[in-house]
Design an enzyme around this catalytic site. Structure first.
Site, PDB file in Angstrom:
ATOM      1  N   SER A   1       3.774   1.625  -2.254  1.00  0.00           N
ATOM      2  CA  SER A   1       4.408   0.567  -1.488  1.00  0.00           C
ATOM      3  C   SER A   1       3.579  -0.703  -1.540  1.00  0.00           C
ATOM      4  O   SER A   1       2.373  -0.672  -1.807  1.00  0.00           O
ATOM      5  CB  SER A   1       4.550   0.994  -0.031  1.00  0.00           C
ATOM      6  OG  SER A   1       3.262   1.041   0.547  1.00  0.00           O
ATOM      7  N   LYS A   2       4.273  -1.788  -1.268  1.00  0.00           N
ATOM      8  CA  LYS A   2       3.653  -3.106  -1.269  1.00  0.00           C
ATOM      9  C   LYS A   2       2.476  -3.176  -0.305  1.00  0.00           C
ATOM     10  O   LYS A   2       1.506  -3.865  -0.551  1.00  0.00           O
ATOM     11  CB  LYS A   2       4.696  -4.117  -0.793  1.00  0.00           C
ATOM     12  CG  LYS A   2       5.097  -5.098  -1.858  1.00  0.00           C
ATOM     13  CD  LYS A   2       5.979  -6.145  -1.249  1.00  0.00           C
ATOM     14  CE  LYS A   2       6.836  -6.747  -2.338  1.00  0.00           C
ATOM     15  NZ  LYS A   2       7.893  -7.576  -1.856  1.00  0.00           N
ATOM     16  N   ARG A   3       2.624  -2.460   0.809  1.00  0.00           N
ATOM     17  CA  ARG A   3       1.605  -2.556   1.850  1.00  0.00           C
ATOM     18  C   ARG A   3       0.224  -2.161   1.328  1.00  0.00           C
ATOM     19  O   ARG A   3      -0.784  -2.634   1.798  1.00  0.00           O
ATOM     20  CB  ARG A   3       1.978  -1.684   3.055  1.00  0.00           C
ATOM     21  CG  ARG A   3       2.611  -2.494   4.173  1.00  0.00           C
ATOM     22  CD  ARG A   3       3.075  -1.605   5.285  1.00  0.00           C
ATOM     23  NE  ARG A   3       4.093  -0.678   4.833  1.00  0.00           N
ATOM     24  CZ  ARG A   3       3.995   0.637   4.895  1.00  0.00           C
ATOM     25  NH1 ARG A   3       2.932   1.202   5.405  1.00  0.00           N
ATOM     26  NH2 ARG A   3       4.970   1.396   4.454  1.00  0.00           N
ATOM     27  N   GLN A   4       0.206  -1.260   0.352  1.00  0.00           N
ATOM     28  CA  GLN A   4      -1.106  -0.789  -0.115  1.00  0.00           C
ATOM     29  C   GLN A   4      -1.561  -1.455  -1.406  1.00  0.00           C
ATOM     30  O   GLN A   4      -2.509  -1.018  -2.032  1.00  0.00           O
ATOM     31  CB  GLN A   4      -1.077   0.725  -0.266  1.00  0.00           C
ATOM     32  CG  GLN A   4      -0.882   1.407   1.065  1.00  0.00           C
ATOM     33  CD  GLN A   4      -1.330   2.855   1.044  1.00  0.00           C
ATOM     34  OE1 GLN A   4      -2.199   3.244   0.307  1.00  0.00           O
ATOM     35  NE2 GLN A   4      -0.715   3.652   1.887  1.00  0.00           N
ATOM     36  N   GLY A   5      -0.862  -2.465  -1.853  1.00  0.00           N
ATOM     37  CA  GLY A   5      -1.318  -3.141  -3.073  1.00  0.00           C
ATOM     38  C   GLY A   5      -0.152  -3.769  -3.810  1.00  0.00           C
ATOM     39  O   GLY A   5       0.971  -3.788  -3.317  1.00  0.00           O
TER      40      GLY A   5
END
Ligand code: GLU
Length: 480
Positions: A254-258
């Site tokens: 996911s975007k949240r992690q990179g």
């Protein structure tokens, strides 16, 4: 045997997700390794998700990554148009055919009715799905509603006399789905646009796709697709569903992690060859676990049979390591061109020859291309400073100071200083001070390169020449 035809069918949402890049790559490699054709098809039937310039952006990112298409909106071909919003007549035609055959039905349920249905199912702790109420409308009821001009969608009929649907998947083997858990999927929306499911099946048939290679998230939709092929009397293609991409903590990527957009990796200075090599290994490997592949090797060695079922972890450190390997392998001329956009303005006055030597000295220490900006300052700055306090401390020791003053007096005697006489000067320093090994070399390396681990010392001496070497060592001498 007829040739394999595969397609990458992205929805133009604004960027190319690395998962999409992996799907495109596996399609491309499969086609390349079997002498087949790769088709790019734009699935833009969801008008709400349309983004200006998204198609161009997708095409550009795929081209940057080196993925080539034999057919597509940009490449032409005999099965176009390759953009779904330009194919609406076909979807209408087959939706009508399914209605005529009574394999599909009109559904007049409103948003509110559907919402209520869902809430009741949830309250009964049932799975939520369409309960088929419009499937049971009489022909008369349907024509009354049509006469009144009531908006409606078209839904396919899942065949409940079949207990289960079986998907034979190249990656996952036989996957079974209970028919009572499959929804009567909407095929045509009330705005006259098809859903993904209808458009996808119609196009895969019309474009003569032999293998559908796509992400695992589409596996649950596959029984519906198979049913549509059967209703329409078409041959079912082969399926290969690629494993999910995971964050290092095993959650869905996911975007949240990179970063998840291919463009992000491009702008951060990753090389396309490195990214492709890395992405190729997300769910695929060779029996001997080879890590570095040229593009040709990938095309030669790729097989769907060696794609695994287990989720593939997107390990950024591994990508960085790979990028470093690819930077190292580059010839100076090519690397200089790639690094050019990241060079600070001071570097632009350096002669080409000198720049190549600097790049040669630094290239083992670049993880991504923009790293050059900071690393090159050692060579471009008039007065490079040691930032690392712990290293600065090491230079204050008595032995280090002895080495420095002996080096200065001996180097001053030389007409010039280069890799040719540097070793000799250091030998004299060793004799004069009685200091050798680490105690001799590490302070010199830190004083001149400002790094404990970095480019070869005599290469740096060569690039610096006598004056700059002396300047660097004089700076760290406490009592000149
Ligand atoms: N348009 C779908 C997507 O964006 C394609 C799925 C498929 O390949 O069937 O992923």
């Amino acid at each position: 045997m007829s040739e394999n035809r595969v397609r990458f069918a992205p929805s133009p949402t604004g960027f190319l997700h690395v998962g999409g890049l992996r799907t495109a790559l596996f399609n491309y490699l499969f086609a390349s390794s079997t002498g087949g054709k790769t088709i790019l098809r734009i699935e833009d039937t969801d008008q709400n998700r349309k983004v200006e310039g998204a198609v161009e952006n997708l095409i550009e990112s795929l081209a940057w990554a080196g993925i080539e298409f034999d057919e597509g909106p940009h490449a032409g071909g005999g099965f176009g148009p390759y953009i779904q919003s330009e194919r609406l007549e076909y979807y209408k035609k087959y939706s009508d055919q399914l209605l005529d055959q009574k394999d599909a039905y009109r559904c007049f349920c409103t948003e509110d009715e559907l919402k209520e249905m869902r809430e009741q199912q949830l309250a009964r702790k049932e799975d939520t799905r369409y309960d088929g109420r419009c499937r049971r409308l009489s022909e008369e009821e349907v024509s009354n509603k049509l006469e009144k001009g009531l908006p409606h969608v078209v839904r396919m009929k899942i065949n409940h006399s079949k207990k289960e649907y079986i998907v034979d998947d190249i990656v996952r083997g036989e996957v079974r789905f209970r028919s009572d858990q499959i929804d009567d999927q909407v095929l045509m929306k009330s705005d006259g646009f098809p859903t993904y499911h209808l458009a996808n099946v119609v196009d895969d048939h019309m474009m003569e796709i032999t293998h559908v290679i796509r992400g695992e998230e589409w596996l649950p939709s596959t029984p519906k697709h198979i049913q549509l092929y059967e209703y329409l009397g078409w041959q079912v293609p082969k399926f290969a569903h690629l494993p999910l991409l995971l964050n290092p903590d095993k959650s869905k990527l996911s975007k949240r992690q990179g970063d998840v957009a291919t463009e992000d990796y491009k702008s951060k200075g990753f090389l396309p060859e490195a990214l492709i090599n890395f992405v190729a290994l997300l769910g695929w490997n060779t029996a001997d676990d080879q890590e570095i592949f040229t593009a040709d090797e990938l095309k030669e060695k790729f097989t769907l049979e060696r794609v695994g079922k287990a989720g593939a972890v997107f390990d950024l450190d591994k990508l960085k390591w790979m990028n470093q390997q690819y930077i190292r392998q580059k010839q100076s001329t090519e690397l200089a061109a790639l690094l050019n956009p990241y060079l600070p303005s001071e570097a632009r006055t350096i002669s080409e020859d000198q720049l190549f030597r600097i790049i040669e000295a630094l290239k083992d220490y670049l993880v991504v291309l923009p790293d050059i900006a900071e690393k090159i300052s050692l060579f471009t700055s008039d007065n490079p400073e040691l930032q690392d306090l712990a290293l600065a401390e090491q230079l204050k020791s008595e032995t280090a100071q002895q080495v420095f003053s002996s080096f200065i007096s001996n180097a001053e005697k030389e007409e010039k200083l280069s890799s040719e006489n540097f070793g000799q000067v250091m030998k004299t320093v060793q004799k004069e001070t009685g200091i050798k090994g680490k105690n001799l070399w590490i302070p010199m390396r830190i004083a001149i390169t400002l790094m404990e681990h970095g480019p070869d010392l005599s290469t740096v001496v060569d690039i610096f020449g006598k004056e700059k070497c002396l300047q660097m060592v004089r700076k760290v001498l406490i009592n000149p």
